[in-house]
Design a protein around this motif. Sequence first.
Motif, PDB file in Angstrom:
ATOM      1  N   ARG A 138       0.826  -1.216   0.000  1.00  0.00           N
ATOM      2  CA  ARG A 138       0.000   0.000   0.000  1.00  0.00           C
ATOM      3  C   ARG A 138       0.856   1.260   0.000  1.00  0.00           C
ATOM      4  O   ARG A 138       0.509   2.257  -0.623  1.00  0.00           O
ATOM      5  N   LEU A 139       1.932   1.262   0.716  1.00  0.00           N
ATOM      6  CA  LEU A 139       2.816   2.423   0.740  1.00  0.00           C
ATOM      7  C   LEU A 139       3.426   2.675  -0.635  1.00  0.00           C
ATOM      8  O   LEU A 139       3.612   3.810  -1.041  1.00  0.00           O
ATOM      9  N   ARG A 140       3.715   1.621  -1.351  1.00  0.00           N
ATOM     10  CA  ARG A 140       4.296   1.778  -2.682  1.00  0.00           C
ATOM     11  C   ARG A 140       3.285   2.339  -3.680  1.00  0.00           C
ATOM     12  O   ARG A 140       3.655   2.959  -4.650  1.00  0.00           O
ATOM     13  N   GLN A 141       2.007   2.135  -3.446  1.00  0.00           N
ATOM     14  CA  GLN A 141       0.990   2.674  -4.342  1.00  0.00           C
ATOM     15  C   GLN A 141       0.961   4.198  -4.299  1.00  0.00           C
ATOM     16  O   GLN A 141       0.541   4.839  -5.248  1.00  0.00           O
ATOM     17  N   ASP A 142       1.387   4.783  -3.195  1.00  0.00           N
ATOM     18  CA  ASP A 142       1.397   6.241  -3.052  1.00  0.00           C
ATOM     19  C   ASP A 142       2.665   6.875  -3.604  1.00  0.00           C
ATOM     20  O   ASP A 142       2.823   8.083  -3.533  1.00  0.00           O
ATOM     21  N   ARG A 143       3.552   6.101  -4.133  1.00  0.00           N
ATOM     22  CA  ARG A 143       4.803   6.657  -4.658  1.00  0.00           C
ATOM     23  C   ARG A 143       4.513   7.634  -5.779  1.00  0.00           C
ATOM     24  O   ARG A 143       3.693   7.383  -6.647  1.00  0.00           O
ATOM     25  N   GLY A 144       5.158   8.780  -5.730  1.00  0.00           N
ATOM     26  CA  GLY A 144       5.005   9.784  -6.772  1.00  0.00           C
ATOM     27  C   GLY A 144       3.859  10.747  -6.533  1.00  0.00           C
ATOM     28  O   GLY A 144       3.694  11.710  -7.269  1.00  0.00           O
ATOM     29  N   SER A 145       3.051  10.525  -5.507  1.00  0.00           N
ATOM     30  CA  SER A 145       1.918  11.418  -5.266  1.00  0.00           C
ATOM     31  C   SER A 145       2.394  12.798  -4.822  1.00  0.00           C
ATOM     32  O   SER A 145       1.773  13.805  -5.151  1.00  0.00           O
ATOM     33  N   TYR A 146       3.484  12.864  -4.075  1.00  0.00           N
ATOM     34  CA  TYR A 146       4.010  14.168  -3.662  1.00  0.00           C
ATOM     35  C   TYR A 146       4.501  14.975  -4.858  1.00  0.00           C
ATOM     36  O   TYR A 146       4.293  16.179  -4.936  1.00  0.00           O
ATOM     37  N   ALA A 147       5.134  14.311  -5.774  1.00  0.00           N
ATOM     38  CA  ALA A 147       5.597  14.998  -6.979  1.00  0.00           C
ATOM     39  C   ALA A 147       4.417  15.515  -7.799  1.00  0.00           C
ATOM     40  O   ALA A 147       4.451  16.635  -8.319  1.00  0.00           O
ATOM     41  N   LEU A 148       3.370  14.723  -7.872  1.00  0.00           N
ATOM     42  CA  LEU A 148       2.178  15.143  -8.606  1.00  0.00           C
ATOM     43  C   LEU A 148       1.508  16.327  -7.908  1.00  0.00           C
ATOM     44  O   LEU A 148       1.101  17.292  -8.550  1.00  0.00           O
ATOM     45  N   GLU A 149       1.392  16.253  -6.594  1.00  0.00           N
ATOM     46  CA  GLU A 149       0.792  17.361  -5.845  1.00  0.00           C
ATOM     47  C   GLU A 149       1.606  18.639  -6.024  1.00  0.00           C
ATOM     48  O   GLU A 149       1.051  19.729  -6.192  1.00  0.00           O
ATOM     49  N   THR A 150       2.908  18.520  -5.993  1.00  0.00           N
ATOM     50  CA  THR A 150       3.773  19.679  -6.191  1.00  0.00           C
ATOM     51  C   THR A 150       3.613  20.244  -7.594  1.00  0.00           C
ATOM     52  O   THR A 150       3.537  21.463  -7.772  1.00  0.00           O
ATOM     53  N   ALA A 151       3.545  19.383  -8.584  1.00  0.00           N
ATOM     54  CA  ALA A 151       3.387  19.842  -9.968  1.00  0.00           C
ATOM     55  C   ALA A 151       2.052  20.555 -10.179  1.00  0.00           C
ATOM     56  O   ALA A 151       1.960  21.477 -10.985  1.00  0.00           O
ATOM     57  N   VAL A 152       1.027  20.156  -9.443  1.00  0.00           N
ATOM     58  CA  VAL A 152      -0.281  20.790  -9.582  1.00  0.00           C
ATOM     59  C   VAL A 152      -0.341  22.084  -8.766  1.00  0.00           C
ATOM     60  O   VAL A 152      -0.860  23.101  -9.226  1.00  0.00           O
ATOM     61  N   LEU A 153       0.179  22.069  -7.569  1.00  0.00           N
ATOM     62  CA  LEU A 153       0.060  23.221  -6.674  1.00  0.00           C
ATOM     63  C   LEU A 153       1.076  24.332  -6.934  1.00  0.00           C
ATOM     64  O   LEU A 153       0.798  25.493  -6.643  1.00  0.00           O
ATOM     65  N   ALA A 154       2.230  24.019  -7.464  1.00  0.00           N
ATOM     66  CA  ALA A 154       3.258  25.047  -7.681  1.00  0.00           C
ATOM     67  C   ALA A 154       2.776  26.183  -8.578  1.00  0.00           C
ATOM     68  O   ALA A 154       2.944  27.356  -8.212  1.00  0.00           O
TER      69      ALA A 154
END
Length: 148
Positions: free
Chosen positions: A9-25
Motif C-alpha cells: 500500500r505504501l508503494r501505491q502512493d509513490r510519486g503522489s508528492y511529486a504530482l501534488e507539487t506539480a499541480v500546486l506550484a
Amino acid sequence: MTRARLLGRLRQDRGSYALETAVLAPVLIAILLLMVAFGRVTDAEGAVDAAAHAAARAASIERDAATAQSAAQAAVTRSLDGDGVTCQTSNIAIDTSGYNTDVGTAATVTATISCTANLSDIGIPGLPGAKTLTASWTSPIDTYRARQ
C-alpha cells in the motif's frame, strides 16, 4: 495486516508528492504574483495621492498662478521620483483660479494627477497591462496674503 500488504500500500502512493507539487506550484506562483501586483498598485496609489498633496501645497504657498503652476509641476516630479513611481503616461492639472480672487476672500488650489502604472511585466494571464491611478487634493491659499 501483514507487513507485505502494508509495504504494498505504501508503494501505491509513490510519486503522489511529486504530482501534488506539480499541480500546486503554478497555483502558488500565481497567487504570489497577484500579491505583487496588488502591492504595486497600492503603493502607486499612495504615491500618486502624496504627489497630489505635495503639488497642491506647493502651489498654495506661491504668490501668483504662473509660479504656482510651475511649483506644483516640480513637486509632482520630485514626489513621484522620490517614491520610485514611473508613469507610462501622466496628466497633471492644477486649478489656480483661486489666485484671481481678491485678498480677504477664501480661495483654494486643487491638484489632480493621473498616472498610468505599468503592470505588464508581472505576466499573469488576464491581468491588465496597465492601471490608471487618479488623485486630487485641495489646499487653501492664505486669505490675507497679497496675490499677483
